[in-house]
Design an enzyme around this catalytic site. Structure first.
Site, PDB file in Angstrom:
ATOM      1  N   ASP A   9     -25.803  54.163  74.804  1.00 43.06           N
ATOM      2  CA  ASP A   9     -26.460  55.111  75.830  1.00 43.06           C
ATOM      3  C   ASP A   9     -25.404  55.417  76.988  1.00 43.06           C
ATOM      4  O   ASP A   9     -24.434  54.749  77.223  1.00 43.06           O
ATOM      5  CB  ASP A   9     -27.729  54.659  76.239  1.00 43.06           C
ATOM      6  CG  ASP A   9     -28.354  55.973  77.088  1.00 43.06           C
ATOM      7  OD1 ASP A   9     -28.175  57.169  76.582  1.00 43.06           O
ATOM      8  OD2 ASP A   9     -28.697  55.554  78.275  1.00 43.06           O
ATOM      9  N   SER A  10     -25.503  56.609  77.372  1.00 43.86           N
ATOM     10  CA  SER A  10     -24.589  57.049  78.320  1.00 43.86           C
ATOM     11  C   SER A  10     -24.888  56.061  79.708  1.00 43.86           C
ATOM     12  O   SER A  10     -23.946  55.950  80.735  1.00 43.86           O
ATOM     13  CB  SER A  10     -24.841  58.433  78.937  1.00 43.86           C
ATOM     14  OG  SER A  10     -26.175  58.703  79.446  1.00 43.86           O
ATOM     15  N   TYR A  41     -23.974  62.132  80.032  1.00 46.23           N
ATOM     16  CA  TYR A  41     -23.589  62.907  79.180  1.00 46.23           C
ATOM     17  C   TYR A  41     -24.209  64.408  79.236  1.00 46.23           C
ATOM     18  O   TYR A  41     -23.803  65.423  78.759  1.00 46.23           O
ATOM     19  CB  TYR A  41     -24.089  62.218  77.918  1.00 46.23           C
ATOM     20  CG  TYR A  41     -23.063  61.043  77.543  1.00 46.23           C
ATOM     21  CD1 TYR A  41     -22.136  60.561  78.323  1.00 46.23           C
ATOM     22  CD2 TYR A  41     -23.170  60.548  76.083  1.00 46.23           C
ATOM     23  CE1 TYR A  41     -21.351  59.461  77.917  1.00 46.23           C
ATOM     24  CE2 TYR A  41     -22.513  59.507  75.741  1.00 46.23           C
ATOM     25  CZ  TYR A  41     -21.425  58.989  76.750  1.00 46.23           C
ATOM     26  OH  TYR A  41     -20.902  57.723  76.284  1.00 46.23           O
ATOM     27  N   GLY A  42     -25.486  64.475  79.776  1.00 45.36           N
ATOM     28  CA  GLY A  42     -26.210  65.746  79.520  1.00 45.36           C
ATOM     29  C   GLY A  42     -25.495  66.814  80.342  1.00 45.36           C
ATOM     30  O   GLY A  42     -26.095  68.113  79.840  1.00 45.36           O
ATOM     31  N   CYS A  72     -29.530  57.713  72.698  1.00 48.92           N
ATOM     32  CA  CYS A  72     -29.151  58.915  73.928  1.00 48.92           C
ATOM     33  C   CYS A  72     -29.314  60.170  73.027  1.00 48.92           C
ATOM     34  O   CYS A  72     -28.680  60.707  72.199  1.00 48.92           O
ATOM     35  CB  CYS A  72     -27.704  58.819  74.320  1.00 48.92           C
ATOM     36  SG  CYS A  72     -27.059  60.226  75.171  1.00 48.92           S
ATOM     37  N   ASN A  73     -30.279  61.065  73.790  1.00 51.46           N
ATOM     38  CA  ASN A  73     -30.616  62.360  72.962  1.00 51.46           C
ATOM     39  C   ASN A  73     -29.541  63.339  72.769  1.00 51.46           C
ATOM     40  O   ASN A  73     -29.101  64.013  71.839  1.00 51.46           O
ATOM     41  CB  ASN A  73     -31.786  62.902  73.452  1.00 51.46           C
ATOM     42  CG  ASN A  73     -32.950  62.315  73.263  1.00 51.46           C
ATOM     43  OD1 ASN A  73     -34.066  62.476  72.496  1.00 51.46           O
ATOM     44  ND2 ASN A  73     -33.368  61.190  74.162  1.00 51.46           N
ATOM     45  N   THR A  74     -28.603  63.401  74.057  1.00 53.82           N
ATOM     46  CA  THR A  74     -27.552  64.237  73.918  1.00 53.82           C
ATOM     47  C   THR A  74     -26.408  63.780  73.169  1.00 53.82           C
ATOM     48  O   THR A  74     -25.915  64.676  72.282  1.00 53.82           O
ATOM     49  CB  THR A  74     -26.925  64.337  75.358  1.00 53.82           C
ATOM     50  OG1 THR A  74     -27.906  64.740  76.481  1.00 53.82           O
ATOM     51  CG2 THR A  74     -25.707  65.330  75.685  1.00 53.82           C
ATOM     52  N   GLU A 151     -30.341  56.525  87.298  1.00 52.58           N
ATOM     53  CA  GLU A 151     -29.123  55.659  87.446  1.00 52.58           C
ATOM     54  C   GLU A 151     -28.660  55.287  88.677  1.00 52.58           C
ATOM     55  O   GLU A 151     -28.139  54.463  88.935  1.00 52.58           O
ATOM     56  CB  GLU A 151     -27.938  56.647  87.028  1.00 52.58           C
ATOM     57  CG  GLU A 151     -27.821  56.977  85.496  1.00 52.58           C
ATOM     58  CD  GLU A 151     -27.816  55.815  84.620  1.00 52.58           C
ATOM     59  OE1 GLU A 151     -26.812  54.859  85.019  1.00 52.58           O
ATOM     60  OE2 GLU A 151     -27.894  55.371  83.357  1.00 52.58           O
ATOM     61  N   CYS A 184     -35.202  62.391  76.705  1.00 51.40           N
ATOM     62  CA  CYS A 184     -33.814  61.503  77.127  1.00 51.40           C
ATOM     63  C   CYS A 184     -34.545  60.306  77.336  1.00 51.40           C
ATOM     64  O   CYS A 184     -35.688  59.856  77.876  1.00 51.40           O
ATOM     65  CB  CYS A 184     -33.524  62.238  78.713  1.00 51.40           C
ATOM     66  SG  CYS A 184     -31.792  61.320  79.281  1.00 51.40           S
ATOM     67  N   THR A 185     -33.613  59.338  76.798  1.00 51.40           N
ATOM     68  CA  THR A 185     -34.077  57.763  77.125  1.00 51.40           C
ATOM     69  C   THR A 185     -34.283  57.371  78.395  1.00 51.40           C
ATOM     70  O   THR A 185     -34.470  56.556  78.671  1.00 51.40           O
ATOM     71  CB  THR A 185     -33.254  56.827  76.123  1.00 51.40           C
ATOM     72  OG1 THR A 185     -32.005  57.054  76.457  1.00 51.40           O
ATOM     73  CG2 THR A 185     -33.377  57.202  74.689  1.00 51.40           C
ATOM     74  N   HIS A 186     -33.694  58.064  79.544  1.00 54.43           N
ATOM     75  CA  HIS A 186     -33.904  57.700  80.740  1.00 54.43           C
ATOM     76  C   HIS A 186     -35.309  58.211  81.340  1.00 54.43           C
ATOM     77  O   HIS A 186     -36.032  57.456  82.179  1.00 54.43           O
ATOM     78  CB  HIS A 186     -32.741  58.325  81.557  1.00 54.43           C
ATOM     79  CG  HIS A 186     -31.502  58.066  81.745  1.00 54.43           C
ATOM     80  ND1 HIS A 186     -30.612  58.129  80.526  1.00 54.43           N
ATOM     81  CD2 HIS A 186     -30.827  57.148  82.500  1.00 54.43           C
ATOM     82  CE1 HIS A 186     -29.261  57.582  80.750  1.00 54.43           C
ATOM     83  NE2 HIS A 186     -29.607  57.115  81.981  1.00 54.43           N
TER      84      HIS A 186
END
Length: 265
Positions: A9-10, A41-42, A72-74, A151, A184-186
């Site tokens: 993931d980012s 990344y998004g 990571c979806n992006t 983050e 988004c996984t966040h």
């Protein structure tokens, strides 16, 4: 096959997927790569995200993983098809499982996707849902303030989180959609605030559960599941500062054995 599952993931968001994989498959070892230095990344171009995703996936494959999970979806939207062609090991993204989960959840066939600008602009979720059921209506909203909130480790401040969620989602409050995808996984780290904002009018879902089911099904089919063991220790590779990982790991995976390594690409 006691090789690790590679998860990338980012940043820290992919740990929400890791949590579900560990819950469903406690004997599996995880090799996680968080690209903190280049997060988020998004907000980057498609070309940048594709380049970063390939670099990270190459690193995981070179370190002997038996599968790559693009948590990571992006990154999934930008590079999943490339990674599937590039490696001999299976590659799993998070968009297709999320689309399936939304279709299973919705009763009125109206869905909202909350995601990064990159994922929204790709149309990946809408395409995935429509490909599965053309009768669905899909609204998408970019939520650029959500990832920094996680983050920067401010997501635990419920006052700040509620304010950011309200400001971001107010245009969707009266939407007729009955299902909201956390694209988004966040975002699952803000799931409580998002669900509270919409109340009982909408069901909020994330793709972690379905992604873990896909991982389990593929490994079982390939007879690549790890043997039962009591000494599983996961490795967290961080391209950047490890501080936020320590904080979220203690909060999100409190009873899990792991070691953190700061690395450079």
């Amino acid at each position: 096959m006691n090789k690790p599952i590679g998860v990338m993931d980012s940043g820290v968001g992919g740990l929400t997927v890791v949590k579900e994989i560990i819950r469903q498959m406690p004997d599996e070892e995880i090799l996680y790569f968080g690209d903190i230095k280049r997060c988020p990344y998004g907000e980057k171009s498609l070309e940048e995200v594709r380049k970063y995703t390939i670099e990270v996936a190459d690193y995981l494959v070179a370190n002997g993983v038996k599968m790559v999970v693009v948590a990571c979806n992006t990154a999934t939207a930008a590079a999943l098809d490339i990674l599937e062609e590039r490696y001999d090991v299976p590659v799993v993204g998070v968009i297709e499982p999320g689309a399936r989960s939304a279709i299973q959840s919705s009763t009125n066939r109206k869905v909202i996707v909350l995601a990064t600008r990159g994922t929204v602009n790709s149309g990946a979720y809408k395409n995935a849902i429509i490909n599965l059921n053309k009768n669905f209506q899909v609204e998408s909203l970019a939520c650029p303030k959500f990832v920094p909130l996680v983050e920067e480790m401010r997501y635990k401040d419920r006052v700040i989180s509620r304010i950011v969620v309200h400001q971001t989602l107010k245009e969707l409050y009266r939407s007729e959609a009955d299902t909201v995808i956390l694209g988004c996984t966040h975002y699952p780290l803000l799931a409580m605030e998002i669900q509270d904002y919409f109340g009982d009018s909408k069901k909020v879902i994330d793709s972690g559960y379905e992604t873990a089911r896909d991982v389990s099904a593929i490994l079982t089919y390939q007879k690549a599941r790890s043997e039962s063991r009591d000494d599983v220790c996961h490795t967290i590779l961080v391209h950047g500062d490890t501080e936020r990982f320590e904080y979220i790991l203690k909060d999100w995976l409190p009873f899990t054995l792991y070691e953190i390594k700061e690395i450079e690409l």
